[in-house]
Scaffold this active site. Structure first.
Site, mmCIF file in Angstrom:
data_model
loop_
_atom_site.group_PDB
_atom_site.id
_atom_site.type_symbol
_atom_site.label_atom_id
_atom_site.label_comp_id
_atom_site.label_asym_id
_atom_site.label_seq_id
_atom_site.Cartn_x
_atom_site.Cartn_y
_atom_site.Cartn_z
ATOM 1 N N HIS A 257 32.589 18.854 17.962
ATOM 2 C CA HIS A 257 32.886 17.436 18.075
ATOM 3 C C HIS A 257 31.620 16.683 18.444
ATOM 4 C CE1 HIS A 257 34.896 13.696 19.211
ATOM 5 N NE2 HIS A 257 35.916 14.141 18.506
ATOM 6 N N ASP A 308 41.941 18.598 15.297
ATOM 7 C CA ASP A 308 42.457 18.961 13.980
ATOM 8 C C ASP A 308 42.950 20.398 13.912
ATOM 9 O OD1 ASP A 308 41.827 16.489 12.556
ATOM 10 O OD2 ASP A 308 39.749 17.050 12.891
#
Length: 377
Positions: A257, A308
């Site tokens: 991320h 996700d």
């Protein structure tokens, strides 16, 4: 001086959400608060749009007004039927249909606060109906009329199957929607604010955001995650599969991320839901494979799973087709987009950054007969 991908660049002030020390909060409320109290998604939507949690009267009024907007009408449904005959990605269908909502809204060009709020209610309420209707239409089934007595999460699942959903399924989807509602200045939110800064209409801003979310490096990653899990299930060995991908320099979707360094706090709850929903069921293989992949990636690359990764398993267990996963993301994130659009308009300045030119200067124009051509393969 430029920064690749605008990393660590502050582009605006906001009161809506914050990522601080690997924690995510909406208007100062840590997402742990919403998860521990089983907050309803609609409460979070109200918070994002109004800056405070609703009292009983405010909430009932909000729910009544929101649910009255669930239906999409025959004209929009007819357009969905046409799009089912095309070889279109569902995100393209959602993008075009949301844009179409603006065509049918007589007040679409109004940009005062009251109009933007009405448009926001319509978009938040109708996007789940658009998604569920499209899902059924492309399977040759008729859409199911929305039930205004149900919450947004429950109604969506009801419109997919025609049956009142199980409590555990409603809870799982509601939690996923809360966790995806807003996330500071991510790519789609930034795109929405750029569009809003030009004083464009709300429907154009949301359409812009949907187009941005479609990309596999943003919302489209969860679809790619389940593709990977299916390939691993067929191959039979998660570690071998991942090591081969890493050796060939392929990106493993659902990991890493730009902002979080130690943990994506949303992933904690999605992993928990994935485990609960698959335990002792035929779907347990997806959770098991996900854990195996997570362990290999942590060992080999030191990367953390992001929002996700486990959301793919949650959505699959809910009976949602994998190419609709990103649309579920949009169904939630539109709440945040709309909050940012309204905030941008209240203290607006056109977002117009500069670029650092890296080409040549002082080129001279020549007549076409004098130019030395370049051959292109």
């Amino acid at each position: 001086m430029t920064t690749a991908g605008l990393a660590n660049t502050v582009a605006c002030d906001t009161f809506i959400s914050a990522i601080h020390e690997d924690r995510l909060s909406y208007f100062g409320y840590d997402i742990d608060e919403f998860m521990q109290q089983d907050a309803e998604f609609e409460e979070v939507v109200f918070l994002l749009w109004n800056g405070h949690l609703p009292n009983t009267i405010e909430y009932q009024t909000f729910l009544t007004t929101l649910r009255a907007q669930y239906a999409i009408g025959e004209a929009v449904e007819s357009c969905l039927r046409i799009q089912c005959r095309q070889n279109l990605h569902p995100m393209s269908v959602l993008r075009s249909t949301v844009s179409l909502l603006g065509v049918f809204d007589k007040e679409a060009e109004q940009t005062d606060d009251a109009a933007v709020y009405r448009q926001s209610l319509a978009l938040q309420a109708k996007i789940p109906t658009i998604i569920a209707s499209f899902c059924r239409l492309r399977k040759g089934l008729d859409p199911i009329e929305p039930n205004p007595k149900l919450s947004l999460a429950a109604n969506f699942l009801y419109m997919l199957t025609g049956e009142i959903p199980r409590e555990i399924d409603v809870k799982a989807l509601n939690r996923a929607l809360v966790l995806h509602a807003d996330h500071e200045l991510n790519a789609s939110t930034f795109a929405a604010r750029v569009c809003a800064s030009t004083l464009s209409d709300t429907y154009s801003c949301v359409t812009t955001a949907i187009g941005t979310l479609k990309g596999s490096l943003h919302g489209g990653a969860n679809e790619r995650v389940f593709d990977m899990l299916e390939e691993i299930a067929e191959m039979g060995n998660a570690k071998t599969y991942i090591l081969e991908k890493l050796d060939s320099k392929e990106k493993i979707m659902g990991f890493g991320h730009r902002v979080y360094t130690t943990v994506d706090p949303r992933q904690i709850y999605l992993k928990e839901m994935a485990n609960t929903m698959t335990l002792d069921t035929i779907n347990s293989q997806w959770y098991t494979l996900s854990e195996e992949v997570e362990q290999v990636i942590r060992q080999e690359k030191g990367l953390i799973p992001n929002v996700d990764f486990y959301s793919a398993t949650v959505y699959h267990v809910l009976g949602i087709d994998k190419d609709l996963f990103t649309l579920i993301f949009a169904m939630s994130r539109v709440s945040g987009w709309l909050a940012h659009i309204a905030e941008q308009k209240k203290a607006n300045r056109l977002i117009r950054p500069r670029s650092l030119y890296k080409g040549e200067f002082n080129q001279r124009y020549q007549n076409i007969e004098e130019r030395v051509g370049k051959l292109y393969a």
